[in-house]
Design a protein around this motif. Structure first.
Motif, short mmCIF file in Angstrom:
data_model
loop_
_atom_site.label_atom_id
_atom_site.label_comp_id
_atom_site.label_asym_id
_atom_site.label_seq_id
_atom_site.Cartn_x
_atom_site.Cartn_y
_atom_site.Cartn_z
N LEU A 1 0.81 -1.23 0.00
CA LEU A 1 0.00 0.00 0.00
C LEU A 1 0.84 1.29 0.00
CD1 LEU A 1 -2.81 -1.11 2.48
CD2 LEU A 1 -3.13 -0.58 0.07
N VAL A 2 2.10 1.19 0.44
CA VAL A 2 2.95 2.40 0.44
C VAL A 2 4.13 2.32 -0.51
CG1 VAL A 2 2.56 3.48 2.68
CG2 VAL A 2 4.09 1.51 2.52
N ALA A 3 4.47 1.09 -0.96
CA ALA A 3 5.71 0.92 -1.72
C ALA A 3 5.76 1.81 -2.95
CB ALA A 3 5.88 -0.54 -2.12
N ARG A 4 4.61 2.02 -3.59
CA ARG A 4 4.63 2.80 -4.85
C ARG A 4 5.05 4.26 -4.64
NH1 ARG A 4 -1.25 1.46 -4.56
NH2 ARG A 4 -2.17 3.08 -3.26
N GLU A 5 4.94 4.74 -3.40
CA GLU A 5 5.33 6.13 -3.13
C GLU A 5 6.85 6.28 -2.99
OE1 GLU A 5 3.14 8.41 -3.25
OE2 GLU A 5 1.33 7.16 -3.12
N PHE A 6 7.55 5.16 -2.88
CA PHE A 6 8.98 5.26 -2.56
C PHE A 6 9.87 4.59 -3.60
CE2 PHE A 6 6.81 6.07 1.37
CZ PHE A 6 7.51 7.18 1.84
N THR A 7 9.34 4.41 -4.81
CA THR A 7 10.17 3.79 -5.85
C THR A 7 11.29 4.76 -6.24
OG1 THR A 7 8.78 4.79 -7.52
CG2 THR A 7 8.21 2.54 -6.86
N HIS A 8 12.30 4.21 -6.92
CA HIS A 8 13.44 5.01 -7.34
C HIS A 8 12.96 6.21 -8.19
CE1 HIS A 8 17.61 5.80 -8.25
NE2 HIS A 8 17.28 5.90 -9.53
N SER B 1 11.92 12.19 -8.64
CA SER B 1 11.09 13.36 -8.93
C SER B 1 11.11 14.35 -7.76
CB SER B 1 9.66 12.95 -9.28
OG SER B 1 9.00 12.54 -8.10
N MET B 2 11.53 13.90 -6.59
CA MET B 2 11.60 14.81 -5.44
C MET B 2 12.94 15.55 -5.38
SD MET B 2 10.27 12.39 -2.36
CE MET B 2 9.22 11.00 -2.69
N ARG B 3 13.90 15.15 -6.20
CA ARG B 3 15.25 15.69 -6.11
C ARG B 3 15.30 17.22 -6.20
NH1 ARG B 3 20.92 14.19 -6.92
NH2 ARG B 3 20.49 11.98 -6.84
N LEU C 1 12.28 0.73 3.37
CA LEU C 1 11.42 1.27 2.30
C LEU C 1 11.96 2.62 1.81
CD1 LEU C 1 8.49 0.81 1.06
CD2 LEU C 1 7.74 2.42 2.79
N GLY C 2 12.58 3.36 2.71
CA GLY C 2 13.03 4.72 2.37
C GLY C 2 14.46 4.77 1.87
N ALA C 3 15.09 3.62 1.58
CA ALA C 3 16.50 3.64 1.18
C ALA C 3 16.76 4.54 -0.04
CB ALA C 3 17.01 2.21 0.95
N PRO C 4 15.93 4.47 -1.10
CA PRO C 4 16.21 5.35 -2.25
C PRO C 4 16.13 6.84 -1.86
CG PRO C 4 14.62 3.65 -2.87
CD PRO C 4 14.80 3.56 -1.38
N LEU C 5 15.17 7.18 -0.99
CA LEU C 5 15.04 8.57 -0.56
C LEU C 5 16.23 8.99 0.29
CD1 LEU C 5 13.40 11.19 -0.31
CD2 LEU C 5 12.12 10.15 1.57
N ALA C 6 16.62 8.12 1.23
CA ALA C 6 17.76 8.44 2.10
C ALA C 6 19.03 8.61 1.28
CB ALA C 6 17.94 7.33 3.15
N ARG C 7 19.24 7.72 0.32
CA ARG C 7 20.46 7.82 -0.51
C ARG C 7 20.44 9.12 -1.31
NH1 ARG C 7 20.08 1.45 -1.73
NH2 ARG C 7 21.97 0.82 -0.62
N MET C 8 19.28 9.47 -1.86
CA MET C 8 19.19 10.69 -2.66
C MET C 8 19.45 11.92 -1.77
SD MET C 8 16.93 13.32 -3.48
CE MET C 8 15.20 12.90 -3.53
N GLU C 9 18.81 11.96 -0.60
CA GLU C 9 19.02 13.10 0.30
C GLU C 9 20.49 13.20 0.70
OE1 GLU C 9 16.12 13.91 3.48
OE2 GLU C 9 15.02 12.21 2.71
#
Ligand code: HEM
Length: 400
Positions: free
Chosen positions: A99-106, A111-113, A349-357
């Motif tokens: 239910l949440v995975a789609r919000e945190f794809t690579h 797109s948040m960068r 779940l947030g690994a792509p976001l954490a790496r980008m930040e």
């Protein structure tokens, strides 16, 4: 049957454990991969310190994330906020995660960068008006806190309270301090969910309130509460610690810092090396034995707590050559084997976001501060907390 030889004291009583947990973890690991451990309030459990045993434990179905299996500790440790992904096993976990995975794809994260870059620039504009600053307070914390609060729709005015409760929850000085923060946070999040339900909005929490997947599945109030909590707390603190400890690791290793400044294509492997060398999460979420298990020759009864040591595994020389050396040129393949984000179905779940930040933050900081330097003797640096789980710098005074 091999017996455990040392009792790991993770209560904070071991001198310098907060500033250098690797010495104790290393001594334990060299004595064997599984140990009896003492944690807050003298409660006892089991600690895995070896890389291979940790890897197997992450996918061992006899080690459950569901606190219903906890018999030791009189059930204490069972009360957390709502029903979170980290407290469920498949198939419930699979359902919730979907239910949440789609919000945190690579792709979603990329797109948040631009917004993350903008927040980074604004924070540095303010910080660089002075001549010195505490990087933790001025940059490392506010950046991921703003990102995750914007994503979930937490109003600006609530963020300071939020940061305090969050710190007490992930690193409680006592069980009582943790429980008080938990009550405050539960009240606040229930209220916020109520407001989103009433008013709607474009943020992720509002979307989760409305969520329905193709099978018509929705989240219960407890599940929403758990999800909001996990995303908000998981989403900022560990990332903040990574930015601060990554900056410190680079400042402490001038040759690595110079190599990175000369070639920013090393940035991705530098971030992975930061996560391996000094990852913010020392120990994975609690696992509970559903039946008696034997791990590397050590018998553990049913209903006990098992701690999978991420920091101890990251310095296992059987997996990482010269593990105590900070080396941003190890190569992604070698470094990414770390468990800083866990392993298996609960992988962060947030690994792509954490790496980008992390990469936006470190690169922009280094580019804008060519003479970045520590503004305190290394020996004066203090780490939070004195115990285990999440670890990070209290302050990082810098000049530029
Ligand atoms: C450097 C930053 C981060 C680190 C080191 C980190 C670390 C971890 C670890 C070790 C786990 C697995 C725990 C286990 O198996 O017991 C985990 C799970 C999780 N993390 Fe992160 N995290 C970070 C950033 C984030 C961010 C930015 C978010 C949210 C946007 C997030 C959300 C989650 C969630 C929801 C889970 C649970 C996944 C599941 O149980 O399926 N994390 N994280």
């Amino acid at each position: 049957m091999e017996s455990t030889r040392l009792v790991a004291d993770l209560t904070g009583a071991v001198p310098d454990f907060a500033s250098d947990p690797y010495r104790l973890f290393g001594e334990l690991r060299e004595n064997g991969p599984v140990h009896r451990a003492k944690v807050l309030d003298g409660r006892e459990c089991w600690l895995i310190t070896g890389y291979e045993v940790a890897k197997a434990a992450f996918t061992d179905p006899r080690l459950s994330n569901d606190p219903q299996f906890l018999k030791a500790w009189d059930g204490l440790g069972r009360n957390v906020i709502g029903r979170t992904l980290m407290m469920t096993d498949p198939p419930d976990h699979t359902r919730l995660r979907k239910l949440v995975a789609r919000e945190f794809t690579h792709r979603r994260v990329q797109s948040m960068r631009p917004r993350v870059q903008q927040l980074t620039d604004e924070l540095l504009d303010t910080m660089l008006k002075g001549e010195r600053a505490d990087l933790v307070d001025a940059f490392a914390f506010p950046l991921p806190l703003s990102v995750i609060c914007e994503l979930l729709g937490v109003p600006d005015a609530d963020r300071a309270d939020f940061r305090l409760w969050s710190a007490d929850l992930s690193a409680p000085a006592t069980m009582a301090a943790g429980a008080a923060a938990e009550a405050a946070m539960t009240g606040y999040l229930s209220d916020l969910i109520g407001r989103k339900r009433l008013l709607g909005g474009e943020d992720l929490l509002s979307a989760l309130v409305r969520t329905t997947d193709e099978d018509g599945d929705t989240l219960s109030h407890d599940e929403l509460l758990g999800m909001a909590f996990l995303l908000l707390v998981g989403g900022h603190e560990s990332t903040a610690h990574m930015i601060a400890s990554g900056t410190l690791a680079l400042l402490r290793h001038p040759a690595e810092l110079a190599a990175l400044r000369a070639d920013f294509s090393l940035l991705d492997s530098a971030i992975e090396e930061v996560l391996r060398f000094d990852g913010p999460v020392e120990i994975a979420a609690l696992r509970y034995t559903t039946e008696p298990v034997i791990l590397a020759g050590t018998e553990i009864p049913a209903g006990e707590v098992v701690l999978i040591g991420l920091s101890p595994a990251a310095r296992d020389h059987r997996q990482f050559p010269e593990p105590d050396r900070f080396d941003i040129r190890r190569g992604l393949r070698e470094t990414r084997a770390h468990f800083a984000f866990g392993h298996g179905v609960h992988f962060c779940l947030g690994a792509p976001l954490a790496r980008m930040e992390g990469s936006v933050a470190l690169r922009t900081l280094l580019e804008r501060c060519p003479r970045l330097a520590l503004d305190t003797p290394e020996s004066a640096l203090e780490w939070n907390p004195p115990t285990f789980f999440m670890r990070g710098l209290k302050q990082l005074p810098v000049t530029w």
